[in-house]
Write an enzyme that holds these catalytic residues in place. Structure first.
Site, PDB file in Angstrom:
ATOM      1  N   TYR A   3      68.245  10.178  42.759  1.00 29.71           N
ATOM      2  CA  TYR A   3      66.959  10.038  44.017  1.00 29.71           C
ATOM      3  C   TYR A   3      67.205  10.889  45.334  1.00 29.71           C
ATOM      4  O   TYR A   3      66.152  10.376  46.059  1.00 29.71           O
ATOM      5  CB  TYR A   3      66.753   8.019  43.799  1.00 29.71           C
ATOM      6  CG  TYR A   3      68.034   7.521  44.563  1.00 29.71           C
ATOM      7  CD1 TYR A   3      68.192   7.023  46.106  1.00 29.71           C
ATOM      8  CD2 TYR A   3      68.943   6.618  44.060  1.00 29.71           C
ATOM      9  CE1 TYR A   3      69.390   7.055  46.705  1.00 29.71           C
ATOM     10  CE2 TYR A   3      70.106   6.450  44.033  1.00 29.71           C
ATOM     11  CZ  TYR A   3      70.543   7.311  45.759  1.00 29.71           C
ATOM     12  OH  TYR A   3      71.364   6.240  45.658  1.00 29.71           O
ATOM     13  N   GLY A   4      67.824  11.230  45.732  1.00 25.68           N
ATOM     14  CA  GLY A   4      68.182  11.271  46.724  1.00 25.68           C
ATOM     15  C   GLY A   4      68.787  13.703  46.625  1.00 25.68           C
ATOM     16  O   GLY A   4      67.932  14.240  46.253  1.00 25.68           O
ATOM     17  N   THR A   5      69.979  14.047  46.965  1.00 22.46           N
ATOM     18  CA  THR A   5      69.986  15.170  47.365  1.00 22.46           C
ATOM     19  C   THR A   5      70.456  16.244  45.831  1.00 22.46           C
ATOM     20  O   THR A   5      70.825  16.672  46.125  1.00 22.46           O
ATOM     21  CB  THR A   5      71.900  15.307  48.421  1.00 22.46           C
ATOM     22  OG1 THR A   5      72.692  14.739  47.747  1.00 22.46           O
ATOM     23  CG2 THR A   5      71.252  14.375  49.725  1.00 22.46           C
ATOM     24  N   LEU A   6      70.860  15.167  45.198  1.00 20.31           N
ATOM     25  CA  LEU A   6      70.611  15.717  43.655  1.00 20.31           C
ATOM     26  C   LEU A   6      69.425  15.707  43.146  1.00 20.31           C
ATOM     27  O   LEU A   6      69.709  16.940  41.598  1.00 20.31           O
ATOM     28  CB  LEU A   6      71.750  15.024  42.993  1.00 20.31           C
ATOM     29  CG  LEU A   6      72.922  14.914  42.641  1.00 20.31           C
ATOM     30  CD1 LEU A   6      73.684  13.504  41.817  1.00 20.31           C
ATOM     31  CD2 LEU A   6      73.654  15.911  43.099  1.00 20.31           C
ATOM     32  N   GLU A  23      79.934  11.181  43.652  1.00 24.71           N
ATOM     33  CA  GLU A  23      79.385   9.749  44.910  1.00 24.71           C
ATOM     34  C   GLU A  23      80.741   8.683  45.585  1.00 24.71           C
ATOM     35  O   GLU A  23      79.840   8.060  46.202  1.00 24.71           O
ATOM     36  CB  GLU A  23      78.265   9.245  43.708  1.00 24.71           C
ATOM     37  CG  GLU A  23      77.451  10.132  43.388  1.00 24.71           C
ATOM     38  CD  GLU A  23      75.729  10.411  43.978  1.00 24.71           C
ATOM     39  OE1 GLU A  23      76.219  10.545  45.079  1.00 24.71           O
ATOM     40  OE2 GLU A  23      75.371  11.085  43.985  1.00 24.71           O
TER      41      GLU A  23
END
Length: 156
Positions: free
Chosen positions: A7-10, A82
């Site tokens: 849901y983020g920087t990936l 992570e």
């Protein structure tokens, strides 16, 4: 293969997507887009403006993201990347499929279950209490209107 929801920087177009397509780290195959069935607080926190999904089910928004099938090598890389289990914890969450590009049996499996998949998600239960008071987002973009630009690890 395991299913992972990011849901983020990936996500595609975000600063760390390069890791998802680096086959030296393992295999990650984009399957589709989805959102959390439960609501969660998605915050941008810390001096590096990192997106965190706080593990507080029922609070916040249905968080949007991408679904990937990953091999064991990529899953191990993601755990390390992570900071699992200290910074984030990898847990199974129910994800509502919004768009599906995956091929084969997985497609029938989610269709039979009302478009809901169980995916690993990196969320956190180990956060400073003041983060609960930060703004909540339903979707993350490192260059979004929030003005909180993500700081890459190599720039820290």
């Amino acid at each position: 293969m395991a299913r992972v929801f990011v849901y983020g920087t990936l996500k595609k177009g975000q600063p760390n997507y390069k890791h998802m397509i680096n086959t030296a780290k393992g295999l990650a195959k984009f399957q589709g887009r989805g959102r959390t069935v439960e609501k969660y607080p998605l915050v941008i926190a810390g001096k590096y403006n990192i997106p965190y999904m706080l593990n507080i089910p029922g609070t916040g928004h249905h968080v949007a993201g991408e679904i990937y099938s990953v091999d064991e090598q990529m899953l191990q890389f993601l755990d390390e990347f992570e900071g699992c289990p200290d910074m984030y914890q990898r847990t199974l969450m129910r994800i509502q499929v919004m768009e599906w590009e995956g091929k084969g049996g997985a497609g029938e499996a989610w269709a039979a279950a009302d478009g809901i998949l169980e995916c690993f998600v990196y969320s956190t239960a180990t956060y400073p209490p003041e983060w609960v008071g930060l703004p909540y987002y339903d979707s993350y973009d490192s260059s979004g209107k929030h003005g909180l630009s993500y700081v890459l690890r190599e720039s820290r």
